[in-house]
Scaffold this active site. Structure first.
Site, short mmCIF file in Angstrom:
data_model
loop_
_atom_site.label_atom_id
_atom_site.label_comp_id
_atom_site.label_asym_id
_atom_site.label_seq_id
_atom_site.Cartn_x
_atom_site.Cartn_y
_atom_site.Cartn_z
N GLU A 9 -38.35 -71.75 -16.81
CA GLU A 9 -39.01 -70.45 -16.74
C GLU A 9 -38.09 -69.46 -16.04
O GLU A 9 -37.44 -69.79 -15.05
CB GLU A 9 -40.34 -70.53 -15.96
CG GLU A 9 -41.44 -71.24 -16.72
CD GLU A 9 -42.84 -70.97 -16.15
OE1 GLU A 9 -42.99 -70.12 -15.25
OE2 GLU A 9 -43.79 -71.63 -16.60
N HIS A 67 -42.61 -63.39 -16.22
CA HIS A 67 -42.04 -64.73 -16.30
C HIS A 67 -42.18 -65.22 -17.73
O HIS A 67 -42.84 -64.59 -18.55
CB HIS A 67 -42.65 -65.69 -15.28
CG HIS A 67 -44.07 -66.11 -15.55
ND1 HIS A 67 -45.14 -65.29 -15.34
CD2 HIS A 67 -44.59 -67.27 -16.02
CE1 HIS A 67 -46.27 -65.92 -15.64
NE2 HIS A 67 -45.96 -67.14 -16.07
N HIS A 95 -42.78 -68.46 -20.61
CA HIS A 95 -43.34 -69.77 -20.94
C HIS A 95 -42.45 -70.36 -22.03
O HIS A 95 -42.57 -69.96 -23.19
CB HIS A 95 -44.78 -69.65 -21.42
CG HIS A 95 -45.78 -69.38 -20.34
ND1 HIS A 95 -47.11 -69.14 -20.58
CD2 HIS A 95 -45.63 -69.34 -18.98
CE1 HIS A 95 -47.74 -68.96 -19.43
NE2 HIS A 95 -46.86 -69.06 -18.45
N ASP A 97 -50.77 -69.87 -12.86
CA ASP A 97 -50.58 -68.42 -12.76
C ASP A 97 -51.78 -67.78 -12.06
O ASP A 97 -51.61 -66.85 -11.26
CB ASP A 97 -50.41 -67.81 -14.16
CG ASP A 97 -49.09 -68.21 -14.79
OD1 ASP A 97 -48.13 -68.49 -14.05
OD2 ASP A 97 -49.02 -68.24 -16.04
#
Ligand SMILES: [Zn+2]
Length: 141
Positions: A26, A80, A82, A93
């Site tokens: 990530e 961010h 995935h 999250d």
């Protein structure tokens, strides 16, 4: 309906590029702008170096915040990626997120053909609500 955020062409492109560069881990970074617009995406190291979670270095946050304020903007959220899952927030999250108006942009899935989706979320009353994203397609902004 939730609110809408415009994302500059440059910020959108740099989030996608960062996500691809760091996959299968990530990536993460900070969103600089105002209530209506993400002007720039500031890359940060993922202190977790993990394919399923991220932590932004607090020093990176402070630096980005200082630089944003110097140009009349603020850190309005974080992004961010995935690597293998959709651009929807995970239980992690939610557990680690802070409430609105802080915005979370997620890029995913990164490890696929074609461009990952970018979607944005904010936490209201303990759950994620989607924020509409519009890409500003004028280059060079
Ligand atoms: Zn996530």
């Amino acid at each position: 309906m939730g609110r809408t955020l415009t994302v500059s062409h440059a910020a959108w492109a740099s989030i996608v590029a960062h996500a691809r560069h760091d996959a299968p881990l990530e990536c993460c970074g900070l969103l600089v702008g105002d209530d209506h617009r993400v002007a720039t995406a500031v890359a940060a190291a993922n202190a977790d170096a993990s394919p399923v979670r991220y932590t932004i270095d607090p020093k990176a946050y402070l630096r980005a915040s200082r630089e944003a304020r110097a140009s009349g903007l603020d850190v309005i959220g974080a992004y961010h990626s995935h690597p293998t899952s959709a651009a929807q927030p995970s239980a992690t999250d939610l557990a680690e997120g802070v409430g609105a108006p802080f915005v979370y942009v997620i890029a995913g899935p990164v490890l696929q053909h074609g461009e990952p989706s970018l979607r944005a979320w904010e936490i209201l009353a303990g759950r994620f609500v989607e924020v509409r994203l519009e890409r500003d397609d004028a280059p060079g902004q």
